[in-house]
Write a protein that holds these residues in place. Structure first.
Motif, PDB file in Angstrom:
ATOM      1  N   GLU A 139      22.832  74.321  66.172  1.00 41.39           N
ATOM      2  CA  GLU A 139      21.505  73.973  66.699  1.00 41.39           C
ATOM      3  C   GLU A 139      21.255  72.471  66.627  1.00 41.39           C
ATOM      4  O   GLU A 139      20.707  71.884  67.545  1.00 41.39           O
ATOM      5  CB  GLU A 139      20.412  74.704  65.919  1.00 41.39           C
ATOM      6  CG  GLU A 139      20.318  76.179  66.212  1.00 41.39           C
ATOM      7  CD  GLU A 139      19.322  76.892  65.312  1.00 41.39           C
ATOM      8  OE1 GLU A 139      18.639  76.231  64.499  1.00 41.39           O
ATOM      9  OE2 GLU A 139      19.223  78.124  65.420  1.00 41.39           O
ATOM     10  N   ALA A 140      21.677  71.846  65.533  1.00 37.04           N
ATOM     11  CA  ALA A 140      21.420  70.417  65.345  1.00 37.04           C
ATOM     12  C   ALA A 140      22.407  69.533  66.101  1.00 37.04           C
ATOM     13  O   ALA A 140      22.022  68.526  66.696  1.00 37.04           O
ATOM     14  CB  ALA A 140      21.459  70.077  63.854  1.00 37.04           C
ATOM     15  N   ALA A 141      23.680  69.896  66.092  1.00 33.01           N
ATOM     16  CA  ALA A 141      24.716  69.024  66.654  1.00 33.01           C
ATOM     17  C   ALA A 141      25.144  69.438  68.055  1.00 33.01           C
ATOM     18  O   ALA A 141      25.836  68.680  68.729  1.00 33.01           O
ATOM     19  CB  ALA A 141      25.930  69.004  65.734  1.00 33.01           C
ATOM     20  N   GLY A 142      24.799  70.629  68.469  1.00 28.02           N
ATOM     21  CA  GLY A 142      25.173  71.092  69.795  1.00 28.02           C
ATOM     22  C   GLY A 142      26.574  71.681  69.829  1.00 28.02           C
ATOM     23  O   GLY A 142      27.306  71.679  68.851  1.00 28.02           O
ATOM     24  N   VAL A 143      26.922  72.171  71.004  1.00 26.26           N
ATOM     25  CA  VAL A 143      28.214  72.810  71.200  1.00 26.26           C
ATOM     26  C   VAL A 143      29.341  71.780  71.143  1.00 26.26           C
ATOM     27  O   VAL A 143      30.475  72.108  70.820  1.00 26.26           O
ATOM     28  CB  VAL A 143      28.233  73.576  72.544  1.00 26.26           C
ATOM     29  CG1 VAL A 143      29.563  74.245  72.785  1.00 26.26           C
ATOM     30  CG2 VAL A 143      27.119  74.604  72.578  1.00 26.26           C
ATOM     31  N   GLY A 144      29.034  70.514  71.423  1.00 28.75           N
ATOM     32  CA  GLY A 144      30.044  69.459  71.360  1.00 28.75           C
ATOM     33  C   GLY A 144      30.691  69.355  69.992  1.00 28.75           C
ATOM     34  O   GLY A 144      31.867  69.027  69.873  1.00 28.75           O
ATOM     35  N   CYS A 145      29.932  69.667  68.960  1.00 32.20           N
ATOM     36  CA  CYS A 145      30.469  69.644  67.590  1.00 32.20           C
ATOM     37  C   CYS A 145      31.586  70.675  67.440  1.00 32.20           C
ATOM     38  O   CYS A 145      32.616  70.394  66.819  1.00 32.20           O
ATOM     39  CB  CYS A 145      29.337  69.923  66.611  1.00 32.20           C
ATOM     40  SG  CYS A 145      29.802  69.899  64.888  1.00 32.20           S
ATOM     41  N   ILE A 146      31.404  71.838  68.035  1.00 36.46           N
ATOM     42  CA  ILE A 146      32.429  72.883  67.980  1.00 36.46           C
ATOM     43  C   ILE A 146      33.673  72.430  68.727  1.00 36.46           C
ATOM     44  O   ILE A 146      34.797  72.574  68.241  1.00 36.46           O
ATOM     45  CB  ILE A 146      31.902  74.203  68.574  1.00 36.46           C
ATOM     46  CG1 ILE A 146      30.742  74.721  67.731  1.00 36.46           C
ATOM     47  CG2 ILE A 146      33.009  75.240  68.668  1.00 36.46           C
ATOM     48  CD1 ILE A 146      30.017  75.896  68.342  1.00 36.46           C
TER      49      ILE A 146
END
Length: 156
Positions: A139-146
């Protein structure tokens, strides 16, 4: 009929073979120094947790995470230290803690969450804790973090 051709390593003749050490910049520290640094970080994390500084403890454990070959003991110690932080944090505090981390620290945390999920029986941490952290981090970092955690060759 000659079947020895199947035992020839043809990659040795290929100039375009990608080696593991070419994928990322190797850690400049030797394995014993990495282990000593990780032990020192573990002590600093315990101190920060005793003072109630969860963000500082998490930042400490995620900063310069051990990676590369021959540092498995340091990787396991760092994972155990991180799991102790995850287990002692209240679910209501997680969003604020995650938002306080830098982007690099968030990406490293995501790598550790996936490493924890990959453990048989999920190790010392319950699935609900890891999934709760994963949800709040996404939620905080977005899917880009994944995506960054999955594609980075430096495994923790």
């Amino acid at each position: 009929m000659d079947v020895n051709f199947r035992k020839i390593d043809i990659d040795q003749y290929d100039e375009d073979v990608l080696n593991e050490e070419e994928l990322y910049e190797p850690d400049r520290r030797d394995p014993s120094q990495v282990l000593n640094d990780t032990k020192a970080k573990s002590a600093a994390v315990r101190s920060a947790l005793s003072k109630g500084d969860t963000v500082g403890a998490l930042s400490t454990v995620l900063d310069q995470a051990p990676y590369g070959p021959n540092v498995e003991e340091a990787k396991n110690l760092n994972l155990q230290t991180l799991v102790s932080i995850l287990n002692t944090t209240k679910a209501t505090e997680i969003p604020g803690i995650v938002k306080a981390l830098s982007t690099d620290a968030q990406d490293t945390l995501m790598k550790y969450l996936y490493k924890g999920m990959a453990l048989p029986g999920w190790g010392d941490v319950s699935g609900s804790v890891l999934l709760g952290w994963h949800e709040k981090l996404t939620e905080a970092a977005g899917v880009g973090c994944i995506v960054r955690a999955m594609t980075d060759r430096r495994t923790v």
